[in-house]
Design a protein around this motif. Structure first.
Motif, short mmCIF file in Angstrom:
data_model
loop_
_atom_site.label_atom_id
_atom_site.label_comp_id
_atom_site.label_asym_id
_atom_site.label_seq_id
_atom_site.Cartn_x
_atom_site.Cartn_y
_atom_site.Cartn_z
N UNK A 105 0.84 -1.20 0.00
CA UNK A 105 0.00 0.00 0.00
C UNK A 105 0.87 1.24 0.00
N UNK A 106 0.44 2.22 -0.78
CA UNK A 106 1.24 3.44 -0.90
C UNK A 106 0.99 4.39 0.25
N UNK A 107 -0.20 4.37 0.87
CA UNK A 107 -0.52 5.34 1.92
C UNK A 107 -0.57 4.73 3.31
N UNK A 108 -0.13 3.48 3.50
CA UNK A 108 -0.12 2.87 4.82
C UNK A 108 -1.47 2.37 5.30
N UNK A 109 -2.46 2.31 4.40
CA UNK A 109 -3.78 1.80 4.76
C UNK A 109 -4.18 0.73 3.75
N UNK A 110 -4.87 -0.33 4.18
CA UNK A 110 -5.27 -1.37 3.24
C UNK A 110 -6.24 -0.82 2.18
N UNK A 111 -6.07 -1.25 0.95
CA UNK A 111 -6.93 -0.79 -0.15
C UNK A 111 -7.98 -1.82 -0.53
N UNK A 112 -7.96 -2.97 0.14
CA UNK A 112 -8.96 -4.01 -0.13
C UNK A 112 -9.27 -4.75 1.15
N UNK A 113 -10.32 -5.53 1.11
CA UNK A 113 -10.71 -6.32 2.29
C UNK A 113 -9.71 -7.46 2.48
#
Length: 284
Positions: free
Chosen positions: A261-269
């Protein structure tokens, strides 16, 4: 057999060579008749022999011999000196008790001379022993073979290194609900280092699996890094989290773009998840 101080002094003086002819004859007569006395004389010769080994021979200078020869020739060439006859001095009659007193004086002088000899011999032996010990410690090669200290071999028993006490181990099986395991997560309780083993999951081309720590004590999931392409991936990042929080957290895997992840947060479940269970208790 016990010997008197005079006998011991005679044996020592005989070994040193300081007796006159009559005393040497007395000692040799005693040696011929007494084997124990002979052994005592030989013992003194052996003890004092160390002094000979510590002192090398010294050649006199040529002028010394010339002086001796000149002195002998001069004394032989000199005419004998004739003194005029003089009447013998009158000898006073012995005083009563004088002979006994003279005998005591002679005995005391002899004893004193022998005690001085014994003291000199003891001092010489002590000095020789000190010299031998010093040479043996610093320069043993200078000593005769029979006087060199023997090498000692010290056997040191090797001790096995202490076995570290086992620390607690926790394992989480990361899988889909009802599915087969995709990853196995192992956490060491002491160091909180973790290892992820890939079991049955494979990422799509251009995608990466990323591991997350999810806890109700955190405002959002925390990334634990991308799971590598090899069978095992190990990291120490859990050491910055509280141990109790780690034990009660949920570990989840998401599919992210290559590199994570580029922003340190998950982008999918999450596609795989699981919780830790204790498999090896810590040493008590």
């Amino acid at each position: 057999m016990a010997y008197s101080d005079d006998d011991i002094a005679l044996a020592a003086e005989y070994a040193l060579g300081t007796l006159d002819a009559d005393e040497r004859a007395q000692v040799e007569t005693m040696m011929a008749a007494d084997k124990d006395f002979t052994a005592m004389v030989r013992s003194w010769e052996h003890k004092l022999g160390a002094l000979n080994q510590m002192v090398g021979s010294v050649e006199p200078r040529p002028e010394v011999w010339e002086g001796i020869r000149a002195a002998i020739g001069h004394s032989e060439a000199r005419a004998p000196l004739v003194l005029p006859e003089t009447p013998a001095p009158a000898v006073a009659p012995p005083v009563e008790g004088q002979a006994a007193e003279d005998s005591n004086v002679i005995r005391l002088v002899a004893n004193a001379r022998r005690w001085r000899t014994i003291a000199s011999v003891a001092s010489a032996i002590a000095a020789a022993l000190v010299a031998i010990i010093g040479v043996g410690l610093s320069m043993p090669d200078l000593l005769p073979d029979r006087m060199r200290p023997r090498a000692r071999t010290q056997i040191v028993e090797a001790k096995a290194p202490p076995v570290p006490a086992p620390s607690g181990q926790y394992v989480a099986v990361l899988q889909k609900e009802g599915g087969s395991p995709a990853f196995i997560l192992t956490v060491d309780n002491a160091t909180r280092n973790f290892t992820v083993r890939r079991v049955g999951a494979s990422a799509e081309p251009g995608k990466s699996f990323e591991l997350w720590l999810i806890s109700d004590r955190l405002p959002k999931p925390r990334s634990l890094g991308v799971i590598g392409g090899s069978e095992f991936t190990s990291r120490p990042v859990l050491s910055s989290y509280d141990a109790e929080m780690v034990k009660g957290a949920t570990f989840a895997v998401t599919v992210e773009q290559a590199g994570g992840s580029a922003d340190g947060a998950p982008t999918s479940a999450p596609v795989f998840s699981g919780r830790l269970i204790e498999t090896v208790p810590p040493a008590r």
